[in-house]
Design an enzyme around this catalytic site. Sequence first.
Site, mmCIF file in Angstrom:
data_model
loop_
_atom_site.group_PDB
_atom_site.id
_atom_site.type_symbol
_atom_site.label_atom_id
_atom_site.label_comp_id
_atom_site.label_asym_id
_atom_site.label_seq_id
_atom_site.Cartn_x
_atom_site.Cartn_y
_atom_site.Cartn_z
ATOM 1 N N PHE A 130 0.906 -1.214 -0.213
ATOM 2 C CA PHE A 130 -0.186 0.043 0.010
ATOM 3 C C PHE A 130 0.905 1.374 -0.039
ATOM 4 O O PHE A 130 0.649 2.393 -0.704
ATOM 5 C CB PHE A 130 -1.117 -0.039 1.167
ATOM 6 N N THR A 166 8.369 -5.036 2.324
ATOM 7 C CA THR A 166 8.300 -5.934 3.196
ATOM 8 C C THR A 166 7.218 -6.876 2.915
ATOM 9 O O THR A 166 7.252 -7.955 3.677
ATOM 10 C CB THR A 166 7.956 -5.243 4.545
ATOM 11 N N ILE A 178 0.868 -17.081 7.450
ATOM 12 C CA ILE A 178 0.545 -17.783 8.666
ATOM 13 C C ILE A 178 -0.980 -17.225 9.204
ATOM 14 O O ILE A 178 -1.197 -16.154 9.094
ATOM 15 C CB ILE A 178 1.398 -17.588 9.828
ATOM 16 N N PRO A 179 -2.045 -18.057 9.161
ATOM 17 C CA PRO A 179 -3.252 -17.891 9.379
ATOM 18 C C PRO A 179 -3.587 -17.530 10.879
ATOM 19 O O PRO A 179 -4.121 -17.720 11.577
ATOM 20 C CB PRO A 179 -3.964 -18.922 9.058
ATOM 21 N N THR A 190 5.093 -6.706 13.672
ATOM 22 C CA THR A 190 5.847 -7.395 12.785
ATOM 23 C C THR A 190 6.594 -6.430 11.759
ATOM 24 O O THR A 190 7.758 -6.696 11.433
ATOM 25 C CB THR A 190 5.165 -8.591 12.189
ATOM 26 N N ASP A 208 7.470 -3.326 12.404
ATOM 27 C CA ASP A 208 8.542 -2.495 13.370
ATOM 28 C C ASP A 208 9.639 -3.525 13.283
ATOM 29 O O ASP A 208 10.800 -3.237 13.090
ATOM 30 C CB ASP A 208 8.038 -2.082 14.439
HETATM 31 P P1 ATP Z 1 4.563 -1.538 7.854
HETATM 32 O O1 ATP Z 1 5.036 -1.770 9.022
HETATM 33 O O2 ATP Z 1 5.458 -0.721 6.930
HETATM 34 O O3 ATP Z 1 3.035 -1.070 7.470
HETATM 35 P P2 ATP Z 1 4.139 -4.263 6.738
HETATM 36 O O4 ATP Z 1 2.758 -4.152 6.221
HETATM 37 O O5 ATP Z 1 5.026 -4.798 5.704
HETATM 38 O O6 ATP Z 1 5.012 -3.039 6.893
HETATM 39 P P3 ATP Z 1 3.631 -6.528 8.160
HETATM 40 O O7 ATP Z 1 2.544 -6.577 7.431
HETATM 41 O O8 ATP Z 1 3.483 -6.500 9.730
HETATM 42 O O9 ATP Z 1 4.109 -5.160 7.975
HETATM 43 O O10 ATP Z 1 4.469 -7.671 7.874
HETATM 44 C C1 ATP Z 1 6.190 -7.571 8.391
HETATM 45 C C2 ATP Z 1 6.634 -8.698 8.073
HETATM 46 O O11 ATP Z 1 6.069 -9.878 8.723
HETATM 47 C C3 ATP Z 1 6.471 -9.188 6.432
HETATM 48 O O12 ATP Z 1 7.629 -9.720 6.039
HETATM 49 C C4 ATP Z 1 5.402 -10.163 6.487
HETATM 50 O O13 ATP Z 1 5.704 -11.251 5.527
HETATM 51 C C5 ATP Z 1 5.463 -10.900 7.903
HETATM 52 N N1 ATP Z 1 4.285 -11.585 8.451
HETATM 53 C C6 ATP Z 1 3.313 -10.484 9.042
HETATM 54 N N2 ATP Z 1 2.299 -11.320 9.310
HETATM 55 C C7 ATP Z 1 2.429 -12.470 8.756
HETATM 56 C C8 ATP Z 1 1.859 -13.781 8.745
HETATM 57 N N3 ATP Z 1 0.553 -13.861 9.216
HETATM 58 N N4 ATP Z 1 2.223 -14.860 8.191
HETATM 59 C C9 ATP Z 1 3.422 -14.646 7.707
HETATM 60 N N5 ATP Z 1 4.357 -13.765 7.795
HETATM 61 C C10 ATP Z 1 3.854 -12.470 8.274
HETATM 62 N N1 PLP Z 2 3.020 1.822 17.045
HETATM 63 C C1 PLP Z 2 1.789 1.502 17.685
HETATM 64 C C2 PLP Z 2 1.463 2.487 18.731
HETATM 65 C C3 PLP Z 2 0.863 0.718 17.266
HETATM 66 O O1 PLP Z 2 -0.267 0.674 17.547
HETATM 67 C C4 PLP Z 2 1.242 -0.046 15.991
HETATM 68 C C5 PLP Z 2 0.341 -1.118 15.592
HETATM 69 O O2 PLP Z 2 -0.881 -1.175 15.947
HETATM 70 C C6 PLP Z 2 2.358 0.082 15.566
HETATM 71 C C7 PLP Z 2 3.333 0.990 15.948
HETATM 72 C C8 PLP Z 2 3.141 -0.912 14.369
HETATM 73 O O3 PLP Z 2 2.759 -2.236 13.908
HETATM 74 P P1 PLP Z 2 3.334 -3.042 13.002
HETATM 75 O O4 PLP Z 2 4.721 -3.211 13.142
HETATM 76 O O5 PLP Z 2 2.586 -4.252 12.939
HETATM 77 O O6 PLP Z 2 3.099 -2.281 11.342
HETATM 78 NA NA NA Z 3 7.098 -2.029 5.887
#
Ligand code: ATP
Ligand code: PLP
Ligand code: NA
Length: 304
Positions: free
Chosen positions: A155, A189, A221-222, A228, A230
């Site tokens: 996004f 990511t 992973i479901p 994650t 961060d």
């Molecule tokens: P941002 O924090 O910039 O929004 P993001 O949307 O990529 O980044 P997440 O969606 O939390 O952040 O994903 C971060 C990493 O964690 C990715 O590499 C993703 O593949 C992994 N990840 C998050 N959720 C899962 C999941 N359910 N199963 C497998 N991997 C996951």
């Molecule tokens: N910081 C705060 C205060 C949050 O509440 C969140 C998500 O809810 C995040 C950071 C970032 O989370 P993510 O690493 O999953 O994108």
């Molecule tokens: Na990211």
Amino acid sequence: DVRTPRVLSIQSHTVQGYVGNKAAVFPLQLLGFEVDPINSVQFSNHTGKYFHIRCYSIVRGQVLDGDQLWALIEGLEANDLLYYTHLLTGYIGSLSFLEMVLQVLQKLRAVNPNLIYVCDPVMGDEGKFYIKPELAPVFRSKVVPVASMLTPNQFELEILTGSSIRTEKEALQACETLHALGPSQVIITSLDIDNKLLLIGSDKPNKDEPAKQFRISMPKIPAYFTGTGDLMTALLLGWSYKYQNDLAKAAELAVSSLQGVLRRTISDYEEAGVSPNLKQLELRLVQSQTEISSPKLAYRAEKL
Ligand code: ATP
Ligand code: PLP
Ligand code: NA
Ligand code: MG
Ligand code: MG
């Protein structure tokens, strides 16, 4: 000791649970970094939502404003403490705070011109903003040009490049667009294509040469995790400093490590007889020290 890499990490703090600095500081310390956290907010718990429903019903706490951030920087400066090898930023809630972060970066680069700025341009996910959309043009015009490494999700990549990203080819092209604006390293990511989860990396140390690009496929992973993103950006900072000429290797280690943390998180909940419901699914970070400090390489990058 200038040989120890030193990170200024401007991110959220939660009293309980692991997002922002709580997800980034400990892993970077385990990887041998000095980490100096500035907490952009201090909340009781994270504000994450799952299908539009808050994981925690209430959030209480304080928000740091731009002037308060600046006061901390002035304190460091007055004591000659502004030498950093890295600046790391994540979620930034307001325009004035974002502008101040850019001022901080200028100051840090005046002290260390080689400072690496790792920027997670947190704006939203799955088609929705979770910041004020007014910040997006500032990210595009002022933040992207000064970042060394950028870690957008699908996004955020669409917002930054102004084009829709539906295929891997479009994602790779978008990385080139971002390289042209500034950052030599771009990591998408998470890219959700045909129900597969991909990480895409693009490394362009030299403007005159084509980017070195790669993909890493991950299982989905479901379950729903917060923090994650961060954690991923922190791990990418850490491993890319250890493998300065091999972003693909750094990403393999970061992904392997993160997936190890997620596996342990799921299995710890299952072993405790708790079905991993939303509220309880905080990352098992402290318990995952081995996965963080010495990850087993389980995911490989495919060169593109
Ligand atoms: P941002 O924090 O910039 O929004 P993001 O949307 O990529 O980044 P997440 O969606 O939390 O952040 O994903 C971060 C990493 O964690 C990715 O590499 C993703 O593949 C992994 N990840 C998050 N959720 C899962 C999941 N359910 N199963 C497998 N991997 C996951
Ligand atoms: N910081 C705060 C205060 C949050 O509440 C969140 C998500 O809810 C995040 C950071 C970032 O989370 P993510 O690493 O999953 O994108
Ligand atoms: Na990211
Ligand atoms: Mg995501
Ligand atoms: Mg995120």
